[in-house]
Every structure is written in C-alpha cells, then in structure tokens.
Design a protein around this motif. Structure first.
Motif, mmCIF file in Angstrom:
data_model
loop_
_atom_site.group_PDB
_atom_site.id
_atom_site.type_symbol
_atom_site.label_atom_id
_atom_site.label_comp_id
_atom_site.label_asym_id
_atom_site.label_seq_id
_atom_site.Cartn_x
_atom_site.Cartn_y
_atom_site.Cartn_z
ATOM 1 N N ILE A 257 3.936 -10.722 -2.622
ATOM 2 C CA ILE A 257 4.889 -9.669 -2.277
ATOM 3 C C ILE A 257 4.909 -8.597 -3.357
ATOM 4 C CG2 ILE A 257 7.325 -9.162 -1.888
ATOM 5 C CD1 ILE A 257 5.922 -10.618 0.424
ATOM 6 N N ALA A 258 4.859 -9.000 -4.627
ATOM 7 C CA ALA A 258 4.889 -8.039 -5.728
ATOM 8 C C ALA A 258 3.657 -7.129 -5.692
ATOM 9 C CB ALA A 258 4.963 -8.772 -7.056
ATOM 10 N N GLN A 259 2.492 -7.700 -5.423
ATOM 11 C CA GLN A 259 1.280 -6.889 -5.353
ATOM 12 C C GLN A 259 1.357 -5.867 -4.215
ATOM 13 O OE1 GLN A 259 -2.610 -9.024 -5.904
ATOM 14 N NE2 GLN A 259 -1.292 -10.845 -5.950
ATOM 15 N N LEU A 260 1.827 -6.333 -3.051
ATOM 16 C CA LEU A 260 1.910 -5.424 -1.912
ATOM 17 C C LEU A 260 2.952 -4.334 -2.141
ATOM 18 C CD1 LEU A 260 1.595 -8.009 0.989
ATOM 19 C CD2 LEU A 260 -0.082 -6.272 0.338
ATOM 20 N N TRP A 261 4.065 -4.687 -2.771
ATOM 21 C CA TRP A 261 5.106 -3.686 -3.056
ATOM 22 C C TRP A 261 4.557 -2.615 -3.996
ATOM 23 C CZ3 TRP A 261 7.219 -2.133 -7.700
ATOM 24 C CH2 TRP A 261 8.311 -1.267 -7.608
ATOM 25 N N PHE A 262 3.844 -3.041 -5.039
ATOM 26 C CA PHE A 262 3.291 -2.089 -5.989
ATOM 27 C C PHE A 262 2.238 -1.207 -5.315
ATOM 28 C CE2 PHE A 262 0.406 -1.267 -9.755
ATOM 29 C CZ PHE A 262 1.224 -0.294 -10.295
ATOM 30 N N ALA A 263 1.408 -1.803 -4.469
ATOM 31 C CA ALA A 263 0.391 -1.019 -3.764
ATOM 32 C C ALA A 263 1.039 -0.001 -2.830
ATOM 33 C CB ALA A 263 -0.524 -1.950 -2.966
ATOM 34 N N LEU A 264 2.142 -0.365 -2.200
ATOM 35 C CA LEU A 264 2.855 0.587 -1.340
ATOM 36 C C LEU A 264 3.424 1.741 -2.149
ATOM 37 C CD1 LEU A 264 4.827 -1.567 1.264
ATOM 38 C CD2 LEU A 264 3.141 0.213 1.751
ATOM 39 N N GLN A 265 3.944 1.437 -3.344
ATOM 40 C CA GLN A 265 4.471 2.513 -4.189
ATOM 41 C C GLN A 265 3.370 3.510 -4.529
ATOM 42 O OE1 GLN A 265 7.910 2.636 -4.950
ATOM 43 N NE2 GLN A 265 7.757 1.016 -3.416
ATOM 44 N N LEU A 266 2.203 2.995 -4.870
ATOM 45 C CA LEU A 266 1.076 3.867 -5.186
ATOM 46 C C LEU A 266 0.636 4.651 -3.958
ATOM 47 C CD1 LEU A 266 -1.038 1.450 -7.391
ATOM 48 C CD2 LEU A 266 0.177 3.472 -8.182
ATOM 49 N N HIS A 267 0.568 3.980 -2.822
ATOM 50 C CA HIS A 267 0.138 4.643 -1.592
ATOM 51 C C HIS A 267 1.094 5.766 -1.226
ATOM 52 C CE1 HIS A 267 0.029 5.090 2.855
ATOM 53 N NE2 HIS A 267 -1.273 5.109 2.626
ATOM 54 N N ASP A 268 2.395 5.499 -1.300
ATOM 55 C CA ASP A 268 3.385 6.524 -0.952
ATOM 56 C C ASP A 268 3.353 7.673 -1.947
ATOM 57 O OD1 ASP A 268 4.115 5.013 1.184
ATOM 58 O OD2 ASP A 268 5.959 4.226 0.305
ATOM 59 N N ALA A 269 3.081 7.352 -3.212
ATOM 60 C CA ALA A 269 3.030 8.411 -4.222
ATOM 61 C C ALA A 269 1.858 9.352 -3.993
ATOM 62 C CB ALA A 269 2.934 7.795 -5.615
ATOM 63 N N MET A 270 0.742 8.821 -3.551
ATOM 64 C CA MET A 270 -0.467 9.629 -3.405
ATOM 65 C C MET A 270 -0.682 10.148 -1.995
ATOM 66 S SD MET A 270 -3.220 7.608 -5.826
ATOM 67 C CE MET A 270 -3.083 6.056 -4.951
ATOM 68 N N THR A 271 0.172 9.741 -1.045
ATOM 69 C CA THR A 271 0.017 10.156 0.345
ATOM 70 C C THR A 271 1.375 10.525 0.914
ATOM 71 O OG1 THR A 271 -1.756 8.531 0.567
ATOM 72 C CG2 THR A 271 -0.908 9.529 2.596
ATOM 73 N N PRO A 272 1.643 11.814 1.188
ATOM 74 C CA PRO A 272 2.916 12.183 1.807
ATOM 75 C C PRO A 272 3.080 11.487 3.145
ATOM 76 C CG PRO A 272 1.701 14.109 1.078
ATOM 77 C CD PRO A 272 0.768 12.954 0.986
ATOM 78 N N ARG A 273 4.293 11.111 3.450
ATOM 79 C CA ARG A 273 4.549 10.499 4.742
ATOM 80 C C ARG A 273 4.255 11.507 5.840
ATOM 81 N NH1 ARG A 273 9.692 6.386 4.115
ATOM 82 N NH2 ARG A 273 9.035 5.466 2.142
ATOM 83 N N PRO A 274 3.754 11.037 6.969
ATOM 84 C CA PRO A 274 3.347 11.972 8.038
ATOM 85 C C PRO A 274 4.513 12.766 8.567
ATOM 86 C CG PRO A 274 3.384 9.699 8.844
ATOM 87 C CD PRO A 274 3.567 9.633 7.364
ATOM 88 N N ASP A 275 4.204 13.961 9.020
ATOM 89 C CA ASP A 275 5.213 14.875 9.560
ATOM 90 C C ASP A 275 4.685 15.461 10.852
ATOM 91 O OD1 ASP A 275 7.299 16.613 9.916
ATOM 92 O OD2 ASP A 275 6.490 18.126 8.552
ATOM 93 N N ASN A 276 5.497 15.425 11.890
ATOM 94 C CA ASN A 276 5.050 15.898 13.189
ATOM 95 C C ASN A 276 5.197 17.399 13.362
ATOM 96 O OD1 ASN A 276 4.405 13.298 14.058
ATOM 97 N ND2 ASN A 276 6.520 12.909 14.694
ATOM 98 N N SER A 277 5.890 18.059 12.431
ATOM 99 C CA SER A 277 6.105 19.498 12.567
ATOM 100 C C SER A 277 4.849 20.251 12.166
ATOM 101 C CB SER A 277 7.288 19.943 11.702
ATOM 102 O OG SER A 277 7.015 19.692 10.361
#
Length: 504
Positions: free
Chosen positions: A480-500
């Motif tokens: 769980i710790a590895q996946l949480w850290f990987a998600l933090q990195l992913h979110d930091a380097m990839t803006p969440r999608p936007d439909n506008s």
C-alpha cells in the motif's frame, strides 16, 4: 477661458468682497456649487467656487483650518460665505490658513442670491464650453490610432498633449502600470500618492483632486476597468477641465477594453497551441515557429506549473504577467495552470499569482524539450506544495524520499502503476481512479463504493485485479505504501484530466 476669482470679484452687480486668500485671486472657476453639508469638500471635483450659508463651517479654529485644507486638497478654487446667515465667526487661524494655502474666501452680501453668482460663472463659461466641445472631439478622434503597433502609447501621448498634463494609468492595488506599454509613476509622485491610492475604495468617489508634495494631482476611475486608476498631473494652470478629463478616461477605458479583447483571442490561440504541443502533435520546426510567433525564444524558455488554487483564480495570472511585460502562453487543465515564459520569471510570478498558489519552474528549455520541461515544472510545483513554499525551481528543491528528478519518478511510476495505466487505457477501466479513492477512503470498501457510485463487490474485484496486475499483495502495508507514493508522483507529474476546452 474660465473666469478667475479676481474677475468674479470685479463683477459690480454682485458686490462680493475678499476676506482672505489674496494670493489665489488668479484661480480659475469652472463652476459654482452650493452646499451646506458638513463635509463640504466631498462635493468638489476641481475648480469650483463652493457657496455656503455657513452651516458647513465649524465654530472652532481647528475645524475651520481643517475645512480650508480639505477644500484646497480637493481642488476648490474659492469659498463664498453668505453674509448674515448661519456662519460662525471666522477665526484668525482660519484667515491665516486661507492666506497661506491660498484659498480665496468671498463674502456674499445679504440678500444676494447664490444663483446670481452661478449665472455669472455660467455666462463666462459659454466660450469655454465651445472650446471644451472641440477638445472633446479631438480626444475621441485619438481612437482612430487603434491598430498601430504602439497605440496605447500614441493615445496616452495624444491625451497628455491635449490636456497639457502627465497621465499615468496604474493598477489600483500594486500601482504598477496597468498596460505593459504604460509609463510607471515616478518614485516621488508614487510616494506622495501612496496614502491616497491605498485608501481609495473601488466603489468610492470617482473623481478627486489631491494637494500633495508633488503638487495638485487628480485621481479618477477608468470606466470599464475597476482595477485601473488614472493619475493626472497638470503641467500648468489652469487645471484640465473636469468634463474633458472624464471623456479622456472614457477613451482610455475603450482602448483597454479593445486591448483585452485582442489579448483574449491571443490567449485562446496560445492555449490551443500548447495543448497540442504537449500532446506531441508538432515537429521541432513547427514548435520553434509557434514559439517565435508568441514572442518566446525557442532556444531558451521555461515551463511553469501553478497549482493549489480554485479554477477561477487561474484566469488572472496570464493577464497580470502580460501587464508586467512578459510574453506568455497559458493552458488551464483542471487543477493546474501551465505557462511558457521567458527565463527568470520568479518575481513576476510571485506578484501575479495569489498567495495560496504553489509554483513550479522547469530548467531553461529549448523547443524540442517542451514536454520534458512541463514534467519538470509539475515536479517542482509538487516540491513547492510539500515544502510549504510558494515557488520552487526544478533540481533546486528537496528530494522526494531519495528521488531527485523526473526520470527517477517516471521510472518508479511506470514500474508500479504502468500495468494499471495500460489496462485503463486499453480496457477503458478505472483501476487507477479506484486505487486513489480506495486509499483516500482509508481502504474502506463501502466508503470507496459510495464515493465511486458503484457496488461494494465491484470495488473488491478491482482491488484484487490491481494486485494481480502489479504483483503486489494488497493486504500488506508495504505494498500500500509503494502504491500511495507512486500515485503521489503520478499526480504530481500528470494533471488530472479536464473535459473543458483549453481556452485558458
């Protein structure tokens, strides 16, 4: 020309008498106004003879002196007081202050009606009105300059020449020029106006003369832009006509509106270009051509990512940067504002962005490295958020648990989340979103199902599938710790999608 105080005193049918302020006899009178309200100076726009029956005049010496100083500061040309009415005795301190300022004080003999004074002023203004109309026509004719490369400067110079005054259009909050081609306030004038600008409410008085250490200065609103303030410094007497000044402010407001419409079109084109460039739709040569077209050097620019704000707060940042003379390309995507700017924009960014913003700046990049520069700026923005600073530059901030750069972060994300991202892309599933929600909901099956509007069994299946694809045991804290850290990195380097659509 408008009548002077001396000429008004010389009107035999009026019988006016000078009580004080002899040095101000050459003050020109643009209008005559009657008021008996306590704060008499609040009704002055500049050049008036203020007429009162005396109810506006305090009885004490300090109050009378303060009244005289406030009238002069507001731009009054003279004060006329009705005889045998309600005025208290004029104190020696008041007479001395009026002589010093100077403020001519006229005695209006009883029972001369104030309207007789107003008529004399109005009749003497007939020729002035004709001159004013011609001047107003010339002022509006300056708008024909719109379309020239330096139209803001041309219109400003034309107005300054027409009004025989220095003109400055500044931001009400920071006092910088409102337009990138505008003239900054001289330091001496800025210091003298500081207390007046800082206290000027947006919805307050629209037109106010101030007597400052730099001389008589007018501050007035610019129509259409509540954050724009027009500062007028007359070069000589008489001061510019109040009505003509209002027309001048209108011309400036119209030009600002035209400029902002053109800027909005330019921003839209820039957003479309940047969205496509980040998607890899341009070759190197076309990237260079487009960057040059928007005023950026393809050989040296930086990518900037701004986070930590509400979506509506992003819109003003590119405008502020433009107003401070920086060419900018912007793209708003959900929780992130992406910018391309010339190198070393730190000071301008800190000034333009609201306090809650977290700003990340890439290393200087060339056109071919635009996408990588965006990744660096996202990494730096995440660094700023984690360290609690407003701005961070890539490679200058602290590491993330030993990870010092985008390449290491991307490798870790690919190793841990790559199978999930690939599955979501190929199968149109929501494994990454489910994982993120599952961790945000403290690994509660039911809370995750409620947040995703799905069934609890669906969540259980997805989490089991995540374990199968990643090869991790989802019951172990280490996994769980590895996946949480990987998600933090992913979110930091990839803006969440936007439909506008990318219009910001």
């Amino acid at each position: 020309m408008a009548i002077t105080v001396s000429e008004l005193l010389a009107e035999p049918q009026l019988g006016l008498r000078l009580l004080a302020g002899k040095a101000g006899l050459q003050h020109r009178i643009t209008w005559a106004h009657t008021s008996d309200l306590p704060r008499l100076w609040e009704w002055v726009t500049g050049g008036e003879v203020m007429m009162t029956n005396g109810l506006s005049i305090p009885a004490d010496a300090a109050g009378q002196v303060a009244l005289a100083e406030a009238l002069v500061a507001a731009g009054a040309s003279a004060l006329a007081i009705g005889e045998k009415m309600h005025a208290p005795e004029l104190t020696p301190e008041f007479i001395e202050a009026c002589d010093r300022l100077p403020l001519p004080v006229l005695n209006v003999p009883y029972p001369l009606p104030f309207i007789a004074i107003a008529k004399s002023v109005a009749e003497s203004s007939l020729l002035e009105e004709s001159r004013r109309l011609r001047q107003t026509a010339r002022i509006y004719d300056l708008l024909r300059l719109a379309g020239s490369p330096s139209q803001w400067q041309a219109i400003g110079n034309g107005l300054a020449s027409e009004l025989d005054a220095q003109l400055f259009v500044v931001d009400r909050a920071c006092h910088h020029p409102w337009h990138p081609d505008g003239t900054p306030l001289p330091s001496r004038l800025a210091d003298a106006l500081q207390p007046f600008i800082s206290s000027a409410p947006t919805a307050g008085k629209k037109f106010q003369w101030h007597n400052t250490a730099a001389g008589h200065v007018l501050m007035m609103d610019v129509p259409t832009h509540e954050d724009a303030l027009l500062v007028v410094v007359p070069a000589a007497e008489p001061h510019p006509d109040a009505v003509v000044l209002l027309h001048a402010a209108s011309v400036l407001g119209l030009e600002l509106s035209r400029t902002m419409l053109a800027l909005e079109d330019e921003r839209r084109l820039g957003s479309e270009f940047l969205a496509q460039a980040l998607d890899g739709r341009y070759g190197a040569a076309e990237l260079e051509r487009q960057l040059n077209r928007f005023g950026l050097s393809p050989e040296r620019f930086v990518a900037v990512s701004v986070r930590g704000l509400e979506p509506e707060q992003f819109a003003g940042i590119p405008v502020e940067l433009w107003r401070h003379g920086l060419p900018v390309i912007s793209l708003q995507q959900a929780d992130t504002l992406h910018l391309l700017l010339p190198d070393s924009p730190d000071e301008a960014l800190l000034h333009a962005a609201p306090d809650g913003a977290r700003i990340g700046i890439s290393r200087p990049a060339v056109a071919a490295g635009l996408q990588h520069a965006r990744q660096e700026s996202l990494w730096a923005a995440a660094t700023a958020a984690r360290s609690g600073t407003r701005l961070a530059r890539y490679s200058e901030g602290p590491s993330w648990l030993g990870l010092t750069g985008v390449e290491e972060g991307q490798a870790l994300v690919q190793r841990l989340l790559g199978p999930l991202l690939e599955h979501d892309r190929d199968k149109h599933s929501e494994l990454v979103r489910t994982l993120r929600t599952y961790l945000e909901q403290q690994r509660s099956w039911q809370k995750t199902a409620d947040a995703l509007f799905t069934h609890r069994q669906t969540v259980i299946y997805r989490i089991r599938r995540i374990g199968e694809l990643t090869g991790l045991d989802m019951t172990e804290t280490a996994s769980i710790a590895q996946l949480w850290f990987a998600l933090q990195l992913h979110d930091a380097m990839t803006p969440r999608p936007d439909n506008s659509s990318p219009t910001r």
